[in-house]
Design an enzyme around this catalytic site. Sequence first.
Site, mmCIF file in Angstrom:
data_model
loop_
_atom_site.group_PDB
_atom_site.id
_atom_site.type_symbol
_atom_site.label_atom_id
_atom_site.label_comp_id
_atom_site.label_asym_id
_atom_site.label_seq_id
_atom_site.Cartn_x
_atom_site.Cartn_y
_atom_site.Cartn_z
ATOM 1 N N CYS A 169 0.826 -1.198 0.000
ATOM 2 C CA CYS A 169 0.000 0.000 0.000
ATOM 3 C C CYS A 169 0.870 1.262 0.000
ATOM 4 C CB CYS A 169 -0.992 -0.018 1.161
ATOM 5 S SG CYS A 169 -2.337 1.182 0.951
ATOM 6 N N ASP A 218 -3.132 0.968 10.288
ATOM 7 C CA ASP A 218 -4.356 1.760 10.487
ATOM 8 C C ASP A 218 -4.776 1.693 11.944
ATOM 9 O OD1 ASP A 218 -4.444 0.915 7.445
ATOM 10 O OD2 ASP A 218 -5.598 2.742 7.708
ATOM 11 N N LYS A 223 -3.909 -2.418 5.444
ATOM 12 C CA LYS A 223 -4.488 -2.639 4.105
ATOM 13 C C LYS A 223 -4.676 -4.112 3.790
ATOM 14 C CE LYS A 223 -5.459 0.023 2.128
ATOM 15 N NZ LYS A 223 -6.747 0.627 2.226
HETATM 16 P P1 RI2 Z 1 0.259 6.095 7.070
HETATM 17 C C1 RI2 Z 1 -3.602 3.357 4.699
HETATM 18 O O1 RI2 Z 1 -4.988 3.181 4.654
HETATM 19 C C2 RI2 Z 1 -2.854 2.063 4.454
HETATM 20 O O2 RI2 Z 1 -3.506 0.926 4.972
HETATM 21 C C3 RI2 Z 1 -1.562 2.368 5.167
HETATM 22 O O3 RI2 Z 1 -0.802 1.204 5.451
HETATM 23 C C4 RI2 Z 1 -2.084 3.034 6.421
HETATM 24 O O4 RI2 Z 1 -3.182 3.839 5.978
HETATM 25 C C5 RI2 Z 1 -1.104 3.862 7.190
HETATM 26 O O5 RI2 Z 1 -0.671 4.958 6.426
HETATM 27 P P2 RI2 Z 1 -5.905 3.859 3.486
HETATM 28 O O6 RI2 Z 1 -6.298 5.221 3.990
HETATM 29 O O7 RI2 Z 1 -0.490 6.718 8.201
HETATM 30 O O8 RI2 Z 1 -5.142 3.894 2.193
HETATM 31 O O9 RI2 Z 1 1.542 5.435 7.516
HETATM 32 O O10 RI2 Z 1 -7.107 2.949 3.388
HETATM 33 O O11 RI2 Z 1 0.473 7.063 5.906
#
Ligand code: RI2
Length: 322
Positions: free
Chosen positions: A137, A206, A217
């Site tokens: 992700c 998350d 993810k």
């Molecule tokens: P940071 C994202 O969720 C991904 O799952 C990623 O690993 C997580 O947030 C953490 O991201 P989404 O919003 O806070 O894409 O490290 O569903 O940037």
Amino acid sequence: MRPSHVDKDGVTLGLIEIADSIKSMEIRGAGLIARSAAEALREQAQEYQGDDLAELHRRLEEGRRSLISSRPTAISLWNAVQATLRGSSKATETEELRALVISNADRFIERSSKAVEIIGRIGSKRLKSGMAVLTHCNSKAALGVIKAAHADGKDISVYATESRPWRQGLLTVSDLAAAQIPSTLIIDSAVRWSMKEVDVVLVGADTICSNGALINKIGTSQVALAAEEARVPFIVCAETYKFSPKTVMGELVEIEERDAREIVDPRELPAGVKVRNPIFDSTPAEHIDSIVTEIGVISPYAAYEVIVNELGQESIFEANEG
Ligand code: RI2
């Protein structure tokens, strides 16, 4: 007549727009949605210039509810909103309440951004020159570690998963290319195939549960299994506000399921076929080597202590209240 920048409930259009953008994933990433929510409440407090304390409370509560309900899984959002409104029930005047919310929001945003920076510095010590990292992700925290190692002069290369259906892997490789870090994009099902060339897996979070399980993810748990089989360390990069006080109180994390049309146009399917689109999954603590946080590298089994010591008993009480 109500001013044009608020809705009928007095919630600022800025807050509504942020909540909508979080829902539609225009604003995404667990850290960024948290900072955006704090910013939205800050704006809500700043906008109200009246002197009716109950009215300002009501507007903040409306805003709180709409932000929290925008996405259900990432606890960072809930933690950000709680931190921004903490202590607000004790305010006796609107000016006091306004100032409190503004300073709480500023503090949260500053700490959150700093945490990502510190995680980069701490995590980069685990990367040696010549290493290949696999990431899933698009995580600012995980990319911060890779960029910090690169900035230290280490020769790092990255395997980035495509991350269907939103294909955040394309953001990851663009980000890495901008930092001149070599990367290889793979489809999600090529993770096990790639693992023989990978030295370490770095992912974001998350939510981290009190038992150390990681919610991240969809597909993260498969990456962890492939890493374990190949004896490749699986490291999570997560700020402490990604840890969940709600799970201490026994709540299970709700896994967001999104519209099936994000995966496939229904017209392409034979009649009667169902499609499901869960966008997160859970990786049990036993598959996680360590978690890099801004307070240091910890075992996933220390999650409970992080919640109690960093987020505080207060957040556990608030979690119990819902
Ligand atoms: P940071 C994202 O969720 C991904 O799952 C990623 O690993 C997580 O947030 C953490 O991201 P989404 O919003 O806070 O894409 O490290 O569903 O940037």
